[in-house]
Design an enzyme around this catalytic site. Structure first.
Site, PDB file in Angstrom:
ATOM      1  N   TRP A 206     -20.967  15.351   9.442  1.00 54.94           N
ATOM      2  CA  TRP A 206     -19.893  15.284   8.459  1.00 54.94           C
ATOM      3  C   TRP A 206     -20.095  15.863   7.228  1.00 54.94           C
ATOM      4  CZ3 TRP A 206     -18.149   9.370   8.969  1.00 54.94           C
ATOM      5  CH2 TRP A 206     -17.718   9.105  10.354  1.00 54.94           C
TER       6      TRP A 206
ATOM      7  N   GLU B 257      -5.820  -3.825  -1.118  1.00 54.54           N
ATOM      8  CA  GLU B 257      -5.882  -5.073  -0.143  1.00 54.54           C
ATOM      9  C   GLU B 257      -7.257  -5.775  -0.739  1.00 54.54           C
ATOM     10  OE1 GLU B 257      -5.496  -1.955   0.732  1.00 54.54           O
ATOM     11  OE2 GLU B 257      -4.816  -1.724   2.780  1.00 54.54           O
TER      12      GLU B 257
ATOM     13  N   THR C  33       0.859  -1.221  -0.065  1.00 51.87           N
ATOM     14  CA  THR C  33       0.009   0.063  -0.178  1.00 51.87           C
ATOM     15  C   THR C  33       0.718   1.261  -0.092  1.00 51.87           C
ATOM     16  OG1 THR C  33      -0.025   0.197   2.438  1.00 51.87           O
ATOM     17  CG2 THR C  33      -1.728  -1.189   1.458  1.00 51.87           C
TER      18      THR C  33
ATOM     19  N   LYS D 280     -15.531  17.050   9.836  1.00 54.34           N
ATOM     20  CA  LYS D 280     -16.356  17.074  10.899  1.00 54.34           C
ATOM     21  C   LYS D 280     -16.665  18.346  11.352  1.00 54.34           C
ATOM     22  CE  LYS D 280     -14.776  12.383  11.769  1.00 54.34           C
ATOM     23  NZ  LYS D 280     -13.308  12.068  11.762  1.00 54.34           N
TER      24      LYS D 280
HETATM   25  P1  AMP Z   1      -5.146   1.903  -3.197  1.00 54.02           P
HETATM   26  O1  AMP Z   1      -5.072   1.032  -2.488  1.00 54.02           O
HETATM   27  O2  AMP Z   1      -3.767   2.775  -3.203  1.00 54.02           O
HETATM   28  O3  AMP Z   1      -5.617   1.895  -4.736  1.00 54.02           O
HETATM   29  O4  AMP Z   1      -6.259   2.999  -2.628  1.00 54.02           O
HETATM   30  C1  AMP Z   1      -7.577   2.560  -2.388  1.00 54.02           C
HETATM   31  C2  AMP Z   1      -8.328   3.744  -1.845  1.00 54.02           C
HETATM   32  O5  AMP Z   1      -8.700   4.683  -2.933  1.00 54.02           O
HETATM   33  C3  AMP Z   1      -9.897   3.279  -1.517  1.00 54.02           C
HETATM   34  O6  AMP Z   1      -9.996   2.739   0.037  1.00 54.02           O
HETATM   35  C4  AMP Z   1     -10.376   4.641  -1.647  1.00 54.02           C
HETATM   36  O7  AMP Z   1     -10.345   5.518  -0.515  1.00 54.02           O
HETATM   37  C5  AMP Z   1      -9.949   5.261  -2.951  1.00 54.02           C
HETATM   38  N1  AMP Z   1     -10.715   4.996  -4.069  1.00 54.02           N
HETATM   39  C6  AMP Z   1     -10.530   3.951  -4.934  1.00 54.02           C
HETATM   40  N2  AMP Z   1     -11.429   4.138  -6.077  1.00 54.02           N
HETATM   41  C7  AMP Z   1     -12.033   5.237  -5.760  1.00 54.02           C
HETATM   42  C8  AMP Z   1     -13.263   5.613  -6.200  1.00 54.02           C
HETATM   43  N3  AMP Z   1     -13.841   5.304  -7.419  1.00 54.02           N
HETATM   44  N4  AMP Z   1     -13.957   6.835  -5.746  1.00 54.02           N
HETATM   45  C9  AMP Z   1     -13.315   7.241  -4.418  1.00 54.02           C
HETATM   46  N5  AMP Z   1     -12.317   6.609  -3.867  1.00 54.02           N
HETATM   47  C10 AMP Z   1     -11.667   5.716  -4.342  1.00 54.02           C
END
Ligand code: AMP
Length: 541
Positions: A443, A331, A187, A438
């Site tokens: 929210w 994940e 990550t 917040k």
């Molecule tokens: P990553 O593991 O770097 O791909 O990041 C995952 C995170 O990206 C998710 O938990 C979301 O917070 C954000 N994310 C992924 N796709 C979207 C989407 N279509 N809209 C909003 N947030 C997203």
């Protein structure tokens, strides 16, 4: 007595995907823009043969099953060969994001205990910088031929093409337990150290099947698919697996991700389908609009990684490109949901249809989701109640690599996202839980605010963060990068929100900046922004 089914049992192995592509789509092309500068083309048959040679070469280098082999590379055919050669022989393909800081890269390589690193020439300076801090790496492999090998390097290098040339390709893909580890992604680690998600052959093959389906990414042998999303970011959303699985032509853009270069490749190779984070589409859209261009074949794109701004969805639609909004995370391999319409949505007006496309969408089979309140109580699917989003399924993480503490809550993985789910099962992310604003205990969704701002013609990019307020605790502050040559005042921008969001959601102030910092995966780095504006005094304070 239990009655067992009487069907053949075949392990779900990643090698079976490239074997299938080579056998049934053998002459279908893979086209890559190389770091050497030219365009390279060959077929699935060629790719599979070279992946077998690579597997042999890895054996000759002493790489054992389960050992991690790292990559620092763009989207290209050699990187694809490493995906299949490494996982196919039973080792673990560990894609490292070269956009991370060198210290993070060294941390990740050491934590993963990568035995070898395969890298594109672009990253030689990076390799020279991190190599002294990675004592366990036995060899650094430059993914090029002898003629392009650097004349001098501070690290002893192996030459990729020489490794392959030494092998005859006379190699059978080994069969083993489908639950063995196949690949590893860390990550981005915006807080604390990056954590590794260790995928298995089984989880990867299931994810590839599911994500290729029509209501997910909808990949077909009649498509020409160009993943802009990097192969170092959650395996390019699984496309290096699902594209060969369906036998589509694959186009890999290499290091050139600017609007003009992408447009040229889209047109020249007749790309029909693509995928990427919103920030890459900003560049491409700007190029297409500024030069009044059209796409001749490009008709669909998946946007995910962060919320696709409605203005972007409409701008692409005006160019005859359908946007499939999708959500997932490292994940989750990564695909969780995608926003495709149902039969009953056929007759909706454009505005109603857009509302659905703006949501992150419905789960694909294999993923189960729920939203819960602060006490863990499940919330209703009414499109209004929002809470923490939890997921489970066969391609969702059980635990992080080399970390025994389970991240699960009663068997569910907490995503860290806050969302609503409507009666049809369309999920909408309102925020990352740490980005939510917040205000007086209520929210405010930073994504909603950003979406409105992004629709203003003078706005190039907008981020909404919380700023300290003595009465409300937090209030929204809008940070804006203007389009080149465009003008808009603070007052005009704030007025633009009237009637579009609840009055108390309208930001208290606008800060104009020349740049918004992006993460290594192209997302707005709100943590950095919050640091930058931590002493900001709101005019309302
Ligand atoms: P990553 O593991 O770097 O791909 O990041 C995952 C995170 O990206 C998710 O938990 C979301 O917070 C954000 N994310 C992924 N796709 C979207 C989407 N279509 N809209 C909003 N947030 C997203």
């Amino acid at each position: 007595m239990a009655l067992m089914g009487q069907m053949m049992s075949a392990p779900l192995l990643i090698s079976s995907i490239i074997k299938h592509a080579a056998r049934y789509y053998g002459s279908t092309e893979i086209v890559s823009r190389r770091t050497e500068g030219d365009l390279h083309r060959y077929t699935y048959r060629d790719c599979e043969l070279r992946a077998r040679k690579l597997a042999q070469a890895l054996g000759a280098l002493g790489v054992k099953q389960g050992e991690r082999v790292g990559t620092l590379a763009w989207n290209g055919y050699r990187h694809l060969e490493v995906y299949y050669g490494v996982s196919g022989m039973g080792a673990v393909c560990h894609t490292v994001n070269p956009r991370l800081f060198p210290e993070q890269i060294a941390y990740i390589v050491n934590h993963a205990e990568d035995g070898y690193i395969f890298f594109d020439l672009t990253f030689l300076p990076l390799v020279e910088g991190v190599a002294p801090h990675c004592p366990n790496v036995r060899g650094w492999v430059a993914m090029t031929d002898r003629a392009h090998m650097p004349a001098e390097a501070k690290v002893p290098l192996l030459c990729y093409e020489e490794l392959l040339d030494a092998q005859d390709g006379n190699y059978e893909w080994p069969q083993f337990d489908e639950n063995l580890a196949s690949s590893l992604c860390y990550t981005s680690g915006t807080t604390g150290n990056p954590k590794g998600a260790l995928y298995s052959h089984r989880s990867t093959v299931l994810h590839s099947y599911a994500s290729a389906m029509p209501d997910a990414l909808g990949c077909s042998a009649s498509d020409v698919i160009l993943p802009v999303v990097p192969m170092f970011h959650v395996n390019a959303w699984g496309l290096p697996y699902s594209v060969p699985l369906v036998g589509a032509k694959l186009v890999l853009p290499g290091p050139k991700l600017d609007g003009a270069s992408l447009y040229e490749l889209f047109e020249q190779e007749k790309v029909t389908f693509s995928a990427g984070v919103p920030t890459v589409w900003l560049g491409l859209l700007q190029h297409v609009q500024a030069n009044q261009l059209k796409f001749s074949t490009f008709r669909r794109t998946v946007i995910g990684g962060s919320a696709a701004p409605p203005a972007m969805i409409r701008a692409l639609e005006a160019l005859d490109v359908e946007v499939i909004h999708a959500w997932g995370m490292t994940e989750m391999s990564p695909l969780g949901t995608s926003s495709k319409l149902l039969a009953k949505h056929q007759d909706l007006s454009d505005a109603e249809r857009h509302k659905i496309q703006e949501k992150q969408g419905r789960v694909i089979y294999g993923v189960d989701m729920k939203i819960v309140d602060g006490e863990g109580k499940e919330l209703p699917w009414d499109g209004k109640a929002f809470g923490d989003l939890l997921v489970r399924g066969p391609w969702i993480i059980d635990r992080y690599f080399r970390n025994d503490a389970s991240p699960l809550v009663d068997g569910w993985f907490p995503t860290g996202d806050v969302a609503t789910i409507d009666a049809d099962g369309f999920m909408q992310i309102t925020d990352r839980s740490k980005d939510v604003i917040k205000s007086g205990g209520e929210w405010i969704s930073s994504i909603d605010i950003e979406n409105v701002a992004a629709a203003h013609p003078a706005v190039h990019m907008a981020a909404c963060i919380s700023a300290y307020h003595p009465k409300w605790d937090e209030r929204p502050l809008l940070v804006v990068v203007k389009k080149p040559g465009a003008e808009v005042s603070r007052e005009q921008l704030l007025q633009f929100f009237e009637g579009k969001v609840a009055k108390w959601w309208i930001p208290d102030d606008v800060a104009f900046v020349t740049e918004i910092p992006l993460t290594a995966t192209g997302k707005m780095q709100k943590l950095r922004l919050r640091e930058q504006f931590k002493d900001y005094k709101l005019p309302t304070a």
